[in-house]
Design a protein around this motif. Structure first.
Motif, short mmCIF file in Angstrom:
data_model
loop_
_atom_site.label_atom_id
_atom_site.label_comp_id
_atom_site.label_asym_id
_atom_site.label_seq_id
_atom_site.Cartn_x
_atom_site.Cartn_y
_atom_site.Cartn_z
N ALA A 153 4.66 -15.71 19.51
CA ALA A 153 4.24 -15.96 18.13
C ALA A 153 2.80 -16.47 18.07
CB ALA A 153 5.19 -16.96 17.47
N VAL A 154 2.47 -17.38 18.97
CA VAL A 154 1.10 -17.91 19.02
C VAL A 154 0.11 -16.81 19.41
CG1 VAL A 154 -0.45 -19.50 20.22
CG2 VAL A 154 1.80 -20.29 19.47
N ALA A 155 0.48 -15.99 20.39
CA ALA A 155 -0.41 -14.90 20.83
C ALA A 155 -0.72 -13.95 19.68
CB ALA A 155 0.23 -14.15 21.99
N GLY A 201 10.50 -20.80 24.87
CA GLY A 201 9.10 -20.81 25.27
C GLY A 201 8.45 -19.45 25.08
N ASP A 202 9.17 -18.40 25.44
CA ASP A 202 8.62 -17.05 25.29
C ASP A 202 8.48 -16.65 23.82
OD1 ASP A 202 8.37 -16.71 28.00
OD2 ASP A 202 10.26 -15.64 28.23
N VAL A 203 9.45 -17.07 23.00
CA VAL A 203 9.37 -16.78 21.55
C VAL A 203 8.14 -17.46 20.96
CG1 VAL A 203 10.48 -17.12 19.30
CG2 VAL A 203 11.86 -16.50 21.29
N LYS A 210 6.80 -28.38 21.39
CA LYS A 210 6.26 -28.52 22.75
C LYS A 210 5.67 -27.20 23.24
CE LYS A 210 9.38 -28.65 25.96
NZ LYS A 210 9.18 -27.30 26.58
N ASP A 211 6.39 -26.12 23.01
CA ASP A 211 5.93 -24.81 23.49
C ASP A 211 4.73 -24.31 22.70
OD1 ASP A 211 7.94 -24.47 25.51
OD2 ASP A 211 9.37 -24.14 23.90
N VAL A 212 4.70 -24.56 21.40
CA VAL A 212 3.55 -24.16 20.58
C VAL A 212 2.31 -24.94 21.02
CG1 VAL A 212 2.55 -24.27 18.27
CG2 VAL A 212 4.86 -23.38 18.59
N ALA A 213 2.48 -26.24 21.28
CA ALA A 213 1.36 -27.07 21.72
C ALA A 213 0.79 -26.55 23.04
CB ALA A 213 1.81 -28.52 21.87
N VAL A 215 23.35 -12.92 26.77
CA VAL A 215 24.06 -13.90 25.95
C VAL A 215 23.38 -15.26 26.13
CG1 VAL A 215 26.21 -15.20 25.71
CG2 VAL A 215 26.28 -12.71 25.99
N GLY A 216 23.13 -15.96 25.02
CA GLY A 216 22.43 -17.23 25.07
C GLY A 216 20.96 -17.14 24.71
N ALA A 217 20.46 -15.93 24.46
CA ALA A 217 19.06 -15.77 24.04
C ALA A 217 18.88 -16.29 22.62
CB ALA A 217 18.64 -14.30 24.13
N PRO A 218 17.66 -16.72 22.27
CA PRO A 218 17.42 -17.30 20.93
C PRO A 218 17.21 -16.24 19.86
CG PRO A 218 15.40 -17.33 22.19
CD PRO A 218 16.47 -16.81 23.13
#
Length: 234
Positions: free
Chosen positions: A167-169, A161-163, A207-210, A51-54
């Motif tokens: 996505a970037v990977a 951050g993991d999402v 921030k996470d994508v950067a 619960v609370g995951a994006p």
């Protein structure tokens, strides 16, 4: 406090999880908080989420293409379990006065049934006979999840951050380059694809994508401006 309509679906989530059994994960998303959208989940060992995951990459894409406006659900698309197993995923769109307020998702892990089927075949025939003569073309079954090379399966994460990193990977893999070797043009293409996929609907994703692209947040905002996109609120 979730929408009263969604409150009713919390019990439905629990009920479906118990009724369908441990091979079916059932997750309820509240669309008012994309960063912490899951408000109920059953059999979460399948995706490893809490619960609370994006929202997932598939859910974000649905928000961007607005397919929920003309559909009530999406059936039998490809997901990936926490253990790397292919899942058969389906999502029902929960609407109120035409507005999408939630998603009820079911992720089915049928791997043990496929393994049992293979084991039964091997009881009847030597392994070499099965490998040589019993090749099932799963593409002929429309109810099977399919993961074409050009289409990323639904992936499940507990943090923004993991999402973003996932996505970037996927984009770097598609281009066949590493983040430290990207040209400005290639980085712009990746940002455009990420924007189309809805990653910037998540607060803090810039921030996470950067970080994943080994560049500054300013560079990401500059690329978004080049794409004539509204700069995400951070």
């Amino acid at each position: 406090m979730a929408n009263p309509l969604l409150q009713q679906y919390i019990k439905v989530t629990e009920f479906l999880g118990l009724t369908l059994g441990p091979d079916y994960e059932v997750a309820l998303h509240d669309m008012t908080d994309k960063n912490r959208s899951i408000i109920a989940i059953a059999n979460n060992h399948i995706s490893g989420r809490d619960v609370g995951a994006p929202l997932t990459n598939v859910a974000l894409k649905i928000l961007m293409d607005r397919s929920y406006e003309t559909q009530d659900y999406r059936l039998h698309y490809c997901g990936m379990s926490a253990k790397g197993k292919v899942l058969r995923s389906s999502t029902m769109f929960i609407k109120q006065n035409g507005k999408l307020i939630g998603m009820l998702c079911i992720n089915f892990d049928d791997s043990k049934y496929r393994e049992a089927s293979d084991a039964i075949l091997k009881l009847c025939h030597p392994d070499r006979f099965v490998e040589a003569h019993v090749q099932i073309d799963e593409s002929q079954f429309s109810d099977k999840p399919a993961c074409p090379p050009a289409v990323s399966p639904e992936s499940f994460h507990n943090s923004i951050g993991d999402v973003a990193e996932d996505a970037v990977a996927n984009e770097l893999s598609r281009l066949g380059v590493s983040a430290d070797r990207l040209t400005p043009e290639e980085r712009l293409k990746i940002v455009a694809s990420l924007k189309e996929g809805g990653i910037f609907l998540l607060k803090g994703a810039v921030k996470d994508v950067a970080a994943a692209l080994s560049c500054s947040q300013a560079s990401i905002y500059r690329h978004l401006a080049q794409l004539k996109s509204e700069v995400p609120e951070e």
